[in-house]
Structure formats: C-alpha cells, structure tokens
Design a protein around this motif. Structure first.
Motif, PDB file in Angstrom:
ATOM      1  N   GLU A  78      24.620 -18.197  -3.270  1.00  0.00           N
ATOM      2  CA  GLU A  78      25.840 -17.624  -3.855  1.00  0.00           C
ATOM      3  C   GLU A  78      25.691 -16.114  -4.087  1.00  0.00           C
ATOM      4  O   GLU A  78      26.586 -15.332  -3.753  1.00  0.00           O
ATOM      5  N   ASN A  79      24.554 -15.703  -4.652  1.00  0.00           N
ATOM      6  CA  ASN A  79      24.352 -14.280  -4.924  1.00  0.00           C
ATOM      7  C   ASN A  79      24.106 -13.477  -3.644  1.00  0.00           C
ATOM      8  O   ASN A  79      24.529 -12.323  -3.542  1.00  0.00           O
ATOM      9  N   ILE A  80      23.447 -14.082  -2.671  1.00  0.00           N
ATOM     10  CA  ILE A  80      23.273 -13.395  -1.381  1.00  0.00           C
ATOM     11  C   ILE A  80      24.634 -13.173  -0.729  1.00  0.00           C
ATOM     12  O   ILE A  80      24.916 -12.096  -0.197  1.00  0.00           O
ATOM     13  N   ALA A  81      25.505 -14.173  -0.788  1.00  0.00           N
ATOM     14  CA  ALA A  81      26.867 -14.020  -0.252  1.00  0.00           C
ATOM     15  C   ALA A  81      27.603 -12.908  -0.994  1.00  0.00           C
ATOM     16  O   ALA A  81      28.314 -12.100  -0.369  1.00  0.00           O
ATOM     17  N   TRP A  82      27.432 -12.841  -2.309  1.00  0.00           N
ATOM     18  CA  TRP A  82      28.054 -11.770  -3.110  1.00  0.00           C
ATOM     19  C   TRP A  82      27.538 -10.405  -2.674  1.00  0.00           C
ATOM     20  O   TRP A  82      28.316  -9.455  -2.522  1.00  0.00           O
ATOM     21  N   MET A  83      26.214 -10.293  -2.443  1.00  0.00           N
ATOM     22  CA  MET A  83      25.640  -9.017  -1.989  1.00  0.00           C
ATOM     23  C   MET A  83      26.244  -8.610  -0.647  1.00  0.00           C
ATOM     24  O   MET A  83      26.563  -7.438  -0.419  1.00  0.00           O
ATOM     25  N   ASN A  84      26.429  -9.579   0.247  1.00  0.00           N
ATOM     26  CA  ASN A  84      27.032  -9.286   1.552  1.00  0.00           C
ATOM     27  C   ASN A  84      28.491  -8.863   1.407  1.00  0.00           C
ATOM     28  O   ASN A  84      28.954  -7.978   2.126  1.00  0.00           O
ATOM     29  N   GLU A  85      29.213  -9.462   0.453  1.00  0.00           N
ATOM     30  CA  GLU A  85      30.599  -9.042   0.188  1.00  0.00           C
ATOM     31  C   GLU A  85      30.633  -7.607  -0.339  1.00  0.00           C
ATOM     32  O   GLU A  85      31.485  -6.815   0.060  1.00  0.00           O
ATOM     33  N   LEU A  86      29.709  -7.289  -1.252  1.00  0.00           N
ATOM     34  CA  LEU A  86      29.645  -5.922  -1.777  1.00  0.00           C
ATOM     35  C   LEU A  86      29.350  -4.926  -0.663  1.00  0.00           C
ATOM     36  O   LEU A  86      29.959  -3.855  -0.596  1.00  0.00           O
ATOM     37  N   ALA A  87      28.421  -5.279   0.210  1.00  0.00           N
ATOM     38  CA  ALA A  87      28.063  -4.392   1.324  1.00  0.00           C
ATOM     39  C   ALA A  87      29.256  -4.186   2.252  1.00  0.00           C
ATOM     40  O   ALA A  87      29.529  -3.069   2.687  1.00  0.00           O
ATOM     41  N   GLU A  88      29.981  -5.260   2.510  1.00  0.00           N
ATOM     42  CA  GLU A  88      31.170  -5.165   3.364  1.00  0.00           C
ATOM     43  C   GLU A  88      32.207  -4.235   2.722  1.00  0.00           C
ATOM     44  O   GLU A  88      32.824  -3.414   3.389  1.00  0.00           O
ATOM     45  N   GLY A  89      32.369  -4.350   1.405  1.00  0.00           N
ATOM     46  CA  GLY A  89      33.299  -3.487   0.678  1.00  0.00           C
ATOM     47  C   GLY A  89      32.874  -2.025   0.687  1.00  0.00           C
ATOM     48  O   GLY A  89      33.690  -1.138   0.482  1.00  0.00           O
ATOM     49  N   GLN A  90      31.578  -1.791   0.915  1.00  0.00           N
ATOM     50  CA  GLN A  90      31.051  -0.422   0.992  1.00  0.00           C
ATOM     51  C   GLN A  90      30.923   0.032   2.444  1.00  0.00           C
ATOM     52  O   GLN A  90      30.242   1.004   2.741  1.00  0.00           O
ATOM     53  N   ASN A  91      31.578  -0.709   3.347  1.00  0.00           N
ATOM     54  CA  ASN A  91      31.567  -0.415   4.779  1.00  0.00           C
ATOM     55  C   ASN A  91      30.164  -0.407   5.365  1.00  0.00           C
ATOM     56  O   ASN A  91      29.855   0.391   6.253  1.00  0.00           O
TER      57      ASN A  91
END
Length: 144
Positions: A78-91
C-alpha cells in the motif's frame, strides 16, 4: 632519526590511529535510532538519512534533535503504491519497489518564518522515501 622526522612519524601514526575506526556514516549532531529491520541494513538507513539531512539542511534556523526508523511494517504494498502515486504527481517516472519511513523531532527557528511556528518543538515528523531495487533513495514527502 632527527627530531623533525620523529615528530612527523608520531603525527602520522596518530592520524592513522584516529582514522582506523572510521567508516562511511552520516555525520549527525543528533540522536539516530536505527531500530530493528529484517529488510534494511544500517547502511541502507544511513543512505536514506543522508537524503533527509540534505533536505533538512535547507531549512534555515531549524535544529534536528533526533531521527528514528519507523518499522518494517511501513514497507508494504500500500505504501509503495502511494510512493509511486506521489512520484507520478511530481512527474517522475520511477517504479519504486521499496519504501522507508523515519520520524524525527526538531526545533523551529526562534522567530518562526515560513511554515514554522516560532520556537516550537516538532515531534513525530514523518519522512517518506522510496527506491527501486536497492537504488538511490528519493525523498517524496515529509510532514504530519
């Protein structure tokens, strides 16, 4: 042996003795609690803490008091997926496979400034980092 040579040899030996126990570690003026981990080595954690310390060093007037590894439980899907979402949001186009979280306590500047309340102790401040397959840690978010 001349006196100059003797002094030189003694100083050289003293320097060697002083550096013999040195290892690559994060230079800190605050307490670090590495806790226990079956996922990350102390070297892994030191690399992550260095990234945190580099960011924190840009926070003018703030003083770090302690930093602690949270737990292996935080490195989950769950937290790894969240980190990937944050990275995507930061392009960013990373595909992270590991994450790590630390908590810290620090003191804000006496006169405040920016987002800080003046002269206040912040505790349990979270630092979230992620990496791909043992690569370099990326600091993705911090705060409460």
């Amino acid at each position: 042996m001349t006196m100059k040579k003797l002094i030189f040899v003694v100083l050289l030996l003293a320097c060697l003795c002083l550096t013999a126990g040195c290892r690559q570690a994060v230079a800190t003026d605050f307490g670090v609690d590495y806790g226990e981990s079956s996922i990350y080595s102390e070297a892994d954690m030191q690399a992550a803490i260095k990234v945190i310390v580099d960011e924190f060093g840009t926070w003018e007037g703030c003083e770090m008091h302690s930093i602690a590894y949270s737990s292996d439980d935080m490195c989950n899907a769950e937290n790894i997926a969240w980190m990937n979402e944050l990275a995507e949001g930061q392009n960013s186009d990373y595909d992270f496979t590991q994450c790590i979280m630390f908590t810290s306590s620090f003191h804000s500047p006496k006169n405040g400034g920016g987002a800080w309340n003046a002269d206040e102790e912040y505790t349990n401040w979270q630092w979230w980092l992620a990496r791909t397959d043992g690569g370099d840690w990326k600091l993705l978010t911090w705060g409460y």
